[in-house]
Design an enzyme around this catalytic site. Structure first.
Site, PDB file in Angstrom:
ATOM      1  N   CYS A 114       0.811  -1.228   0.000  1.00 55.49           N
ATOM      2  CA  CYS A 114       0.000   0.000   0.000  1.00 55.49           C
ATOM      3  C   CYS A 114       0.844   1.278   0.000  1.00 55.49           C
ATOM      4  O   CYS A 114       0.316   2.362  -0.242  1.00 55.49           O
ATOM      5  CB  CYS A 114      -0.948   0.003   1.192  1.00 55.49           C
ATOM      6  SG  CYS A 114      -2.146  -1.341   1.111  1.00 55.49           S
ATOM      7  N   HIS A 249      -3.102   7.459   2.660  1.00 53.33           N
ATOM      8  CA  HIS A 249      -3.516   6.143   2.166  1.00 53.33           C
ATOM      9  C   HIS A 249      -4.863   5.831   2.804  1.00 53.33           C
ATOM     10  O   HIS A 249      -5.081   6.070   3.994  1.00 53.33           O
ATOM     11  CB  HIS A 249      -2.482   5.090   2.539  1.00 53.33           C
ATOM     12  CG  HIS A 249      -2.953   3.692   2.286  1.00 53.33           C
ATOM     13  ND1 HIS A 249      -3.478   3.317   1.074  1.00 53.33           N
ATOM     14  CD2 HIS A 249      -3.000   2.599   3.088  1.00 53.33           C
ATOM     15  CE1 HIS A 249      -3.824   2.031   1.142  1.00 53.33           C
ATOM     16  NE2 HIS A 249      -3.544   1.579   2.351  1.00 53.33           N
ATOM     17  N   ASN A 279     -10.022   0.329   0.219  1.00 51.57           N
ATOM     18  CA  ASN A 279      -8.562   0.417   0.179  1.00 51.57           C
ATOM     19  C   ASN A 279      -8.083  -0.108  -1.175  1.00 51.57           C
ATOM     20  O   ASN A 279      -8.156  -1.305  -1.435  1.00 51.57           O
ATOM     21  CB  ASN A 279      -7.988  -0.423   1.331  1.00 51.57           C
ATOM     22  CG  ASN A 279      -6.481  -0.431   1.368  1.00 51.57           C
ATOM     23  OD1 ASN A 279      -5.818   0.018   0.434  1.00 51.57           O
ATOM     24  ND2 ASN A 279      -5.928  -0.950   2.451  1.00 51.57           N
TER      25      ASN A 279
HETATM   26  C1  LIG Z   1      -9.984  -5.013   9.912  1.00 50.84           C
HETATM   27  C2  LIG Z   1     -10.593  -4.061  10.927  1.00 50.84           C
HETATM   28  C3  LIG Z   1     -11.647  -3.199  10.298  1.00 50.84           C
HETATM   29  C4  LIG Z   1     -11.262  -4.896  12.037  1.00 50.84           C
HETATM   30  O1  LIG Z   1     -11.785  -4.020  13.022  1.00 50.84           O
HETATM   31  P1  LIG Z   1     -11.458  -4.303  14.565  1.00 50.84           P
HETATM   32  O2  LIG Z   1     -12.202  -3.298  15.311  1.00 50.84           O
HETATM   33  O3  LIG Z   1      -9.960  -4.302  14.720  1.00 50.84           O
HETATM   34  O4  LIG Z   1     -12.080  -5.729  14.776  1.00 50.84           O
HETATM   35  P2  LIG Z   1     -11.363  -7.059  15.327  1.00 50.84           P
HETATM   36  O5  LIG Z   1     -10.449  -7.640  14.292  1.00 50.84           O
HETATM   37  O6  LIG Z   1     -10.760  -6.759  16.676  1.00 50.84           O
HETATM   38  O7  LIG Z   1     -12.613  -8.006  15.498  1.00 50.84           O
HETATM   39  C5  LIG Z   1     -13.635  -7.699  16.445  1.00 50.84           C
HETATM   40  C6  LIG Z   1     -14.767  -8.689  16.254  1.00 50.84           C
HETATM   41  O8  LIG Z   1     -15.431  -8.439  15.018  1.00 50.84           O
HETATM   42  C7  LIG Z   1     -15.510  -9.645  14.252  1.00 50.84           C
HETATM   43  N1  LIG Z   1     -15.448  -9.289  12.838  1.00 50.84           N
HETATM   44  C8  LIG Z   1     -14.346  -9.212  12.029  1.00 50.84           C
HETATM   45  N2  LIG Z   1     -14.715  -8.851  10.810  1.00 50.84           N
HETATM   46  C9  LIG Z   1     -16.059  -8.673  10.832  1.00 50.84           C
HETATM   47  C10 LIG Z   1     -16.998  -8.284   9.865  1.00 50.84           C
HETATM   48  N3  LIG Z   1     -16.649  -7.989   8.593  1.00 50.84           N
HETATM   49  N4  LIG Z   1     -18.291  -8.190  10.233  1.00 50.84           N
HETATM   50  C11 LIG Z   1     -18.691  -8.471  11.493  1.00 50.84           C
HETATM   51  N5  LIG Z   1     -17.823  -8.847  12.453  1.00 50.84           N
HETATM   52  C12 LIG Z   1     -16.525  -8.937  12.130  1.00 50.84           C
HETATM   53  C13 LIG Z   1     -14.338 -10.453  14.709  1.00 50.84           C
HETATM   54  O9  LIG Z   1     -14.571 -11.840  14.456  1.00 50.84           O
HETATM   55  C14 LIG Z   1     -14.307 -10.141  16.179  1.00 50.84           C
HETATM   56  O10 LIG Z   1     -15.291 -10.921  16.822  1.00 50.84           O
HETATM   57  P3  LIG Z   1     -15.040 -11.491  18.322  1.00 50.84           P
HETATM   58  O11 LIG Z   1     -14.886 -10.288  19.185  1.00 50.84           O
HETATM   59  O12 LIG Z   1     -16.289 -12.280  18.567  1.00 50.84           O
HETATM   60  O13 LIG Z   1     -13.790 -12.316  18.228  1.00 50.84           O
HETATM   61  C15 LIG Z   1      -9.492  -3.158  11.552  1.00 50.84           C
HETATM   62  O14 LIG Z   1      -8.693  -3.930  12.410  1.00 50.84           O
HETATM   63  C16 LIG Z   1      -8.618  -2.506  10.545  1.00 50.84           C
HETATM   64  O15 LIG Z   1      -9.057  -1.735   9.716  1.00 50.84           O
HETATM   65  N6  LIG Z   1      -7.306  -2.780  10.644  1.00 50.84           N
HETATM   66  C17 LIG Z   1      -6.341  -2.156   9.767  1.00 50.84           C
HETATM   67  C18 LIG Z   1      -6.360  -2.850   8.483  1.00 50.84           C
HETATM   68  C19 LIG Z   1      -5.518  -2.157   7.484  1.00 50.84           C
HETATM   69  O16 LIG Z   1      -5.399  -0.981   7.506  1.00 50.84           O
HETATM   70  N7  LIG Z   1      -4.973  -2.954   6.595  1.00 50.84           N
HETATM   71  C20 LIG Z   1      -4.281  -2.500   5.468  1.00 50.84           C
HETATM   72  C21 LIG Z   1      -3.037  -1.820   5.827  1.00 50.84           C
HETATM   73  S1  LIG Z   1      -2.462  -1.145   4.364  1.00 50.84           S
END
Ligand SMILES: CC(C)(COP(=O)(O)OP(=O)(O)OC[C@H]1O[C@@H](n2cnc3c(N)ncnc32)[C@H](O)[C@@H]1OP(=O)(O)O)[C@@H](O)C(=O)NCCC(=O)NCCS
Length: 322
Positions: A114, A249, A279
């Site tokens: 990215c 980004h 993204n």
């Molecule tokens: C991916 C992202 C949106 C997830 O959000 P989060 O708040 O961190 O959520 P978590 O991964 O901690 O998961 C929390 C809960 O939601 C659930 N969950 C994950 N994806 C889900 C979805 N699409 N819909 C519903 N629930 C979801 C998980 O299973 C977890 O459940 P649990 O508490 O029962 O175990 C976030 O972590 C993010 O954006 N991270 C950065 C990613 C990024 O920038 N990547 C590219 C870099 S270039």
């Protein structure tokens, strides 16, 4: 007399197919409200079966060339950032060179996930400042939808397809003020995408796609982007208030908001495209910059901070006077 790198053209392409959060909710266990609240994304574009990284790059590049008012043949370097090339080789840059009918230039791809467009701008700036190149085309083009596992709700909600382009030339006034790029290979396990060859040989479906520990990536991204903001301001002897626009980004609104807060900026000073694009990896900063330029928000003489963070981890920034 100093030699600076100046922006003379921008372009962007988004494929016409729209995939909304509701569409994804019918594929995996998620919802529009969950996705929007956690990421800021409502929909993303999906490339059609005939589209490739180079076909999308060509459309964005031609827009940038038109805006610049130069001939494609005046370009002497083509840098393409992509994690989704249609061929291992020739490079997407070479395929784009042929599409644009440019015979005398050097073209090469870079792989920085990215952060690819920020890396590309930094490389272009070095070649222009040293006089090796005069007109450099930098493109980020990605078909993320083909390396996303559409049964994995933790990743498929995030990514989209698109291409962004920028055309740079040598000038006597700034220009790109500074670029800062970094990597740390110690985070491979948090975010990676295997070579498709590996998945084919192992006959393991999950090896073909992006794998991410989102929560952990999130925390490192926020801290790292905070540091790159400090580094960029310090290198230029600038204050937060000297920055007119943040062009980040587009990974997650909450990550972007943390960077804006670090800069003391309101979200009105941030070019946000995430909501309807998701993204788009290395295309996202260039797509956002193109949007800000073309809708007239980014004006000549203003100071713009671009930043990006991606797999590797890689990260970087570009500070420029438009
Ligand atoms: C991916 C992202 C949106 C997830 O959000 P989060 O708040 O961190 O959520 P978590 O991964 O901690 O998961 C929390 C809960 O939601 C659930 N969950 C994950 N994806 C889900 C979805 N699409 N819909 C519903 N629930 C979801 C998980 O299973 C977890 O459940 P649990 O508490 O029962 O175990 C976030 O972590 C993010 O954006 N991270 C950065 C990613 C990024 O920038 N990547 C590219 C870099 S270039």
């Amino acid at each position: 007399m100093n030699r600076w790198t100046k922006v003379i053209g921008t372009g962007g392409y988004l494929p016409p197919i729209i995939r909304t959060n509701d569409d994804i909710s019918s594929m995996v266990d998620t919802s529009d409200s969950w996705i929007y609240e956690r990421t800021g994304i409502k929909s993303r574009r999906i490339a059609g079966p005939e589209e490739t990284a180079s076909s999308m790059a060509e459309i964005a590049a031609r827009q940038a060339i038109d805006m610049a008012g130069i001939a494609a043949t005046d370009i002497d370097m083509i840098i393409v950032a992509t994690g989704t090339p249609e061929r291992v080789y020739p490079s997407t840059a070479c395929l784009l060179q042929e599409r644009l009918g440019i015979k005398h230039a050097v073209g090469f791809d870079i792989q920085a996930a990215c952060s690819g467009s920020v890396y590309g701008l930094s490389i272009a700036d070095q070649y222009i400042k040293t006089g090796f190149a005069n007109n450099v085309l930098v493109v980020g083009s990605e078909i993320c939808s083909r390396i996303v596992d559409w049964s994995d709700r933790s990743t498929c909600i995030l990514f989209g397809d698109g291409a962004g382009a920028i055309l740079l030339t040598a000038g006597t006034e700034p220009g790109i003020l500074s670029t800062h790029i970094h990597s740390d290979g110690g985070y491979e396990d948090l975010l990676y995408c295997p070579n498709p060859q590996v998945a084919a040989e192992a006959k393991q479906h999950e090896l073909a796609f992006i794998s991410m520990r989102g929560n952990e990536v999130f925390k490192v991204a926020v801290n790292t982007l905070g540091r790159i903001v400090d580094e960029t301001l310090a290198a230029n002897g600038l204050q937060q208030s000297d920055i007119d626009w943040l062009v980040p980004h587009q990974a997650n609104t909450r990550i972007i908001a943390a960077t804006a807060k670090k800069l003391g900026m309101s979200m009105d000073q941030v070019i946000l495209t995430l909501e309807n694009q998701g993204n788009t990896s290395s295309a996202s900063v260039l797509l956002a910059f193109n949007e800000g330029v073309r809708d007239g928000r980014i004006q000549g003489g203003q100071t713009v901070l671009m930043e990006a963070f991606g797999a590797g981890f890689t990260w970087g920034s570009v500070l420029l006077r438009y």
